[in-house]
Design a protein around this motif. Structure first.
Motif, PDB file in Angstrom:
ATOM      1  N   VAL A  13     -76.658  45.459  47.799  1.00 26.59           N
ATOM      2  CA  VAL A  13     -77.991  45.750  47.242  1.00 26.59           C
ATOM      3  C   VAL A  13     -78.928  44.646  47.733  1.00 26.59           C
ATOM      4  CG1 VAL A  13     -79.372  46.019  45.145  1.00 26.59           C
ATOM      5  CG2 VAL A  13     -77.001  46.808  45.178  1.00 26.59           C
ATOM      6  N   ALA A  60     -78.039  35.665  35.928  1.00 30.92           N
ATOM      7  CA  ALA A  60     -77.878  37.088  36.292  1.00 30.92           C
ATOM      8  C   ALA A  60     -78.949  37.513  37.292  1.00 30.92           C
ATOM      9  CB  ALA A  60     -77.962  37.954  35.033  1.00 30.92           C
ATOM     10  N   GLY A  99     -72.935  37.820  42.597  1.00 30.36           N
ATOM     11  CA  GLY A  99     -74.346  37.538  42.339  1.00 30.36           C
ATOM     12  C   GLY A  99     -74.417  36.345  41.401  1.00 30.36           C
ATOM     13  N   ARG A 109     -85.037  40.863  27.570  1.00 28.58           N
ATOM     14  CA  ARG A 109     -84.163  41.238  26.452  1.00 28.58           C
ATOM     15  C   ARG A 109     -82.678  41.087  26.805  1.00 28.58           C
ATOM     16  NH1 ARG A 109     -85.785  44.022  22.138  1.00 28.58           N
ATOM     17  NH2 ARG A 109     -83.908  42.985  21.377  1.00 28.58           N
ATOM     18  N   GLY A 156     -79.675  42.385  41.656  1.00 34.27           N
ATOM     19  CA  GLY A 156     -78.634  43.130  42.373  1.00 34.27           C
ATOM     20  C   GLY A 156     -77.367  43.270  41.556  1.00 34.27           C
ATOM     21  N   ALA A 195     -75.746  46.791  40.377  1.00 31.47           N
ATOM     22  CA  ALA A 195     -74.453  47.174  40.953  1.00 31.47           C
ATOM     23  C   ALA A 195     -73.360  47.271  39.896  1.00 31.47           C
ATOM     24  CB  ALA A 195     -74.046  46.153  42.022  1.00 31.47           C
ATOM     25  N   ASP A 253     -79.776  46.507  30.035  1.00 25.27           N
ATOM     26  CA  ASP A 253     -81.208  46.661  29.769  1.00 25.27           C
ATOM     27  C   ASP A 253     -82.012  47.007  31.014  1.00 25.27           C
ATOM     28  OD1 ASP A 253     -81.501  45.671  26.827  1.00 25.27           O
ATOM     29  OD2 ASP A 253     -80.225  44.174  27.762  1.00 25.27           O
ATOM     30  N   LEU A 302     -82.921  37.320  36.587  1.00 27.80           N
ATOM     31  CA  LEU A 302     -83.620  38.090  35.553  1.00 27.80           C
ATOM     32  C   LEU A 302     -84.666  37.237  34.844  1.00 27.80           C
ATOM     33  CD1 LEU A 302     -80.788  40.344  34.094  1.00 27.80           C
ATOM     34  CD2 LEU A 302     -82.290  40.705  36.061  1.00 27.80           C
TER      35      LEU A 302
HETATM   36  C1  FAD Z   1     -72.929  36.287  27.290  1.00 30.63           C
HETATM   37  C2  FAD Z   1     -73.522  37.405  28.092  1.00 30.63           C
HETATM   38  C3  FAD Z   1     -74.449  38.249  27.498  1.00 30.63           C
HETATM   39  C4  FAD Z   1     -75.019  39.301  28.224  1.00 30.63           C
HETATM   40  N1  FAD Z   1     -75.917  40.101  27.606  1.00 30.63           N
HETATM   41  C5  FAD Z   1     -76.477  41.124  28.300  1.00 30.63           C
HETATM   42  C6  FAD Z   1     -77.444  41.983  27.678  1.00 30.63           C
HETATM   43  O1  FAD Z   1     -77.812  41.847  26.518  1.00 30.63           O
HETATM   44  N2  FAD Z   1     -77.949  42.992  28.429  1.00 30.63           N
HETATM   45  C7  FAD Z   1     -77.592  43.205  29.735  1.00 30.63           C
HETATM   46  O2  FAD Z   1     -78.092  44.139  30.356  1.00 30.63           O
HETATM   47  N3  FAD Z   1     -76.703  42.391  30.349  1.00 30.63           N
HETATM   48  C8  FAD Z   1     -76.146  41.360  29.666  1.00 30.63           C
HETATM   49  N4  FAD Z   1     -75.231  40.538  30.265  1.00 30.63           N
HETATM   50  C9  FAD Z   1     -74.840  40.835  31.643  1.00 30.63           C
HETATM   51  C10 FAD Z   1     -75.634  40.051  32.621  1.00 30.63           C
HETATM   52  O3  FAD Z   1     -76.937  40.555  32.653  1.00 30.63           O
HETATM   53  C11 FAD Z   1     -74.877  40.302  33.919  1.00 30.63           C
HETATM   54  O4  FAD Z   1     -74.410  39.112  34.409  1.00 30.63           O
HETATM   55  C12 FAD Z   1     -75.630  40.987  34.981  1.00 30.63           C
HETATM   56  O5  FAD Z   1     -76.026  42.220  34.521  1.00 30.63           O
HETATM   57  C13 FAD Z   1     -74.830  41.107  36.259  1.00 30.63           C
HETATM   58  O6  FAD Z   1     -75.520  40.326  37.119  1.00 30.63           O
HETATM   59  P1  FAD Z   1     -74.820  39.170  37.911  1.00 30.63           P
HETATM   60  O7  FAD Z   1     -75.821  38.714  38.925  1.00 30.63           O
HETATM   61  O8  FAD Z   1     -74.261  38.166  36.991  1.00 30.63           O
HETATM   62  O9  FAD Z   1     -73.667  39.983  38.676  1.00 30.63           O
HETATM   63  P2  FAD Z   1     -72.179  39.550  39.019  1.00 30.63           P
HETATM   64  O10 FAD Z   1     -71.419  39.299  37.778  1.00 30.63           O
HETATM   65  O11 FAD Z   1     -72.165  38.503  40.062  1.00 30.63           O
HETATM   66  O12 FAD Z   1     -71.670  40.913  39.710  1.00 30.63           O
HETATM   67  C14 FAD Z   1     -71.556  42.102  38.951  1.00 30.63           C
HETATM   68  C15 FAD Z   1     -71.099  43.214  39.914  1.00 30.63           C
HETATM   69  O13 FAD Z   1     -72.134  43.493  40.857  1.00 30.63           O
HETATM   70  C16 FAD Z   1     -71.663  43.281  42.196  1.00 30.63           C
HETATM   71  N5  FAD Z   1     -72.790  42.700  42.912  1.00 30.63           N
HETATM   72  C17 FAD Z   1     -73.472  41.562  42.608  1.00 30.63           C
HETATM   73  N6  FAD Z   1     -74.517  41.417  43.426  1.00 30.63           N
HETATM   74  C18 FAD Z   1     -74.496  42.474  44.279  1.00 30.63           C
HETATM   75  C19 FAD Z   1     -75.326  42.892  45.366  1.00 30.63           C
HETATM   76  N7  FAD Z   1     -76.440  42.224  45.739  1.00 30.63           N
HETATM   77  N8  FAD Z   1     -74.995  44.022  46.028  1.00 30.63           N
HETATM   78  C20 FAD Z   1     -73.917  44.762  45.664  1.00 30.63           C
HETATM   79  N9  FAD Z   1     -73.097  44.409  44.651  1.00 30.63           N
HETATM   80  C21 FAD Z   1     -73.390  43.285  43.967  1.00 30.63           C
HETATM   81  C22 FAD Z   1     -70.459  42.379  42.053  1.00 30.63           C
HETATM   82  O14 FAD Z   1     -69.562  42.534  43.132  1.00 30.63           O
HETATM   83  C23 FAD Z   1     -69.879  42.860  40.751  1.00 30.63           C
HETATM   84  O15 FAD Z   1     -69.138  44.044  40.949  1.00 30.63           O
HETATM   85  C24 FAD Z   1     -74.642  39.499  29.577  1.00 30.63           C
HETATM   86  C25 FAD Z   1     -73.701  38.649  30.183  1.00 30.63           C
HETATM   87  C26 FAD Z   1     -73.146  37.606  29.458  1.00 30.63           C
HETATM   88  C27 FAD Z   1     -72.150  36.701  30.116  1.00 30.63           C
END
Ligand code: FAD
Length: 271
Positions: A167, A110, A32, A100, A113, A117, A124, A78
Motif C-alpha cells: 500500500v 500506527a 508498518g 479516535r 498503510g 492492510a 476506525d 495516524l
Molecule cells: C493498544 C492498542 C490499541 C489499539 N486501538 C485501536 C483502536 O481503537 N482503533 C483502531 O482502529 N485500531 C487500534 N489499534 C490498531 C492500530 O491502529 C494498528 O496498529 C494499526 O491499525 C495497524 O497499523 P500498523 O502501522 O501498526 O500496522 P502493522 O502492525 O505494522 O501491520 C499490520 C498489517 O498490515 C500490513 N502492512 C503494514 N503496512 C503495509 C503496507 N504499506 N502495505 C501493505 N501491507 C502493510 C502488515 O504486513 C500487517 O499484515 C490499536 C493497537 C494497539 C496496540
C-alpha cells in the motif's frame, strides 16, 4: 507471548520493498507501525520468516491536495493524519476517526498503510474511509493500481491487496464543510469500537457489524428516497452479520448500529 524467530530487513524505497517480497515470498510480512502485526506474532497467529520494515521509506509519509482528492502516503502515522491541517480542513471526518484510534502512543506508531492492510472489522480509519469513498493505491510487480475502498476489505482480516503488493497511498475525496458524524461506542475511552458508525454525504459505514467494515446500504437507500433520519437509521443493521463476544451480543450490536447511525446522521445534518 514470544514471537517465533524471524529475519529483519529495513528497506529505503518501495522498489526495495517489492524486491524483498519477491526474494522472500509469501512467508515475509511488511512492517508498518507494528502495532497490529507484533501482537499477533506474539500470539503466534502470524509466523513470518522475514519482516520487511517500511519505516525507512521517508517519501511514503505525506499529505497533499491533488485535485478533488487528498492523497495521504501509506507511511503517514495516524497521529499526523489527526493533526494535519489539510486533513482537518478538507476531510475533517478522517482527522476525527484517526484521533479516535487507541491512545497517543498507538497513534504515533500506527500507519495509514497498516490500518488499511490489516482489515480489522473494528478499525476506525477504514470505517471513516468507507463512508468517505476514495481508493487505496497499491504498488506491485506490475506497477500501481487503485482499489476502490468499497472493494478493498473483502473478509475477516482479508483484503484485495495481494501478498506481493505494498500500500503506497490512500486517496480521499475532499468533503470540506460537508456535515459528518462519527459515533464510536466503547467501554473505555481508548478501547476498540464495540460498534461505530460514520456518516457523510448520505453514506454510512459501520465498524464491527460483520467480518469487515460495511456500508449501511438500507439506510443509505432510505435516505435517498427521502426518509427521515430516524426512519433510515432503523434500517442500519439490515444486511449485517454482527458477532457475539464478551463485550456485546449480536442483538445489542444491532441496537447500537441503529442508535449510533441515527446520532451520526444527526451530527452530519446539524453541521
Ligand atoms: C493498544 C492498542 C490499541 C489499539 N486501538 C485501536 C483502536 O481503537 N482503533 C483502531 O482502529 N485500531 C487500534 N489499534 C490498531 C492500530 O491502529 C494498528 O496498529 C494499526 O491499525 C495497524 O497499523 P500498523 O502501522 O501498526 O500496522 P502493522 O502492525 O505494522 O501491520 C499490520 C498489517 O498490515 C500490513 N502492512 C503494514 N503496512 C503495509 C503496507 N504499506 N502495505 C501493505 N501491507 C502493510 C502488515 O504486513 C500487517 O499484515 C490499536 C493497537 C494497539 C496496540
Amino acid at each position: 507471548m514470544i514471537p517465533s524467530t524471524f529475519d529483519y530487513v529495513k528497506v529505503r524505497s518501495v522498489d526495495e520493498a517489492l524486491a524483498a517480497l519477491a526474494e522472500h515470498g509469501e512467508d515475509a510480512k511488511l512492517l508498518g507501525g507494528g502495532h497490529s502485526l507484533l501482537p499477533i506474532m506474539k500470539l503466534r497467529l502470524a509466523i513470518p520468516t522475514v519482516l520487511i520494515d517500511l519505516g525507512g521509506i521517508t517519501d511514503l509519509s505525506y499529505v497533499r491536495v491533488d485535485g478533488d482528492e487528498v492523497a495521504i502516503g501509506a507511511g503517514t502515522r495516524l497521529f499526523e493524519v489527526e493533526r494535519d491541517e489539510v486533513v482537518r480542513t478538507e476531510v475533517p471526518l478522517l482527522s476525527h476517526v484517526a484521533g479516535r484510534v487507541g491512545d497517543p502512543q498507538v497513534r504515533h506508531r500506527a500507519t495509514v498503510g497498516g490500518t488499511v492492510a490489516h482489515s480489522d472489522p473494528a478499525s476506525d480509519v477504514p470505517t471513516g474511509l468507507l463512508a468517505l469513498g476514495g481508493s487505496v493505491v497499491v504498488q506491485g510487480p506490475g506497477g500501481r493500481r487503485a482499489i476502490p475502498v468499497t472493494a478493498c476489505w473483502t473478509g475477516f482480516f482479508e483484503t484485495d491487496i495481494a501478498w506481493d503488493e505494498v500500500v503506497v497511498e490512500v486517496r480521499v475525496p475532499r468533503t470540506g464543510s460537508a456535515g459528518w458524524g462519527y459515533e464510536k461506542f466503547t467501554r473505555r475511552e481508548n478501547d476498540w469500537a464495540i460498534v461505530a458508525a460514520a456518516a457523510v454525504d448520505g453514506r454510512v459505514a459501520l465498524a464491527n457489524m460483520a467480518g469487515t467494515v460495511v456500508r449501511a446500504t438500507a439506510t443509505e437507500e432510505a435516505l435517498a428516497r427521502g426518509a427521515s433520519i430516524a426512519e433510515a437509521a432503523e434500517l442500519a443493521d439490515q444486511g449485517t452479520s454482527p458477532g457475539s463476544d464478551m463485550h456485546a451480543d449480536a442483538d445489542y450490536r444491532r441496537h447500537l448500529a441503529r442508535l449510533l447511525t441515527r446520532r451520526a446522521l444527526e451530527s452530519a445534518a446539524a453541521a
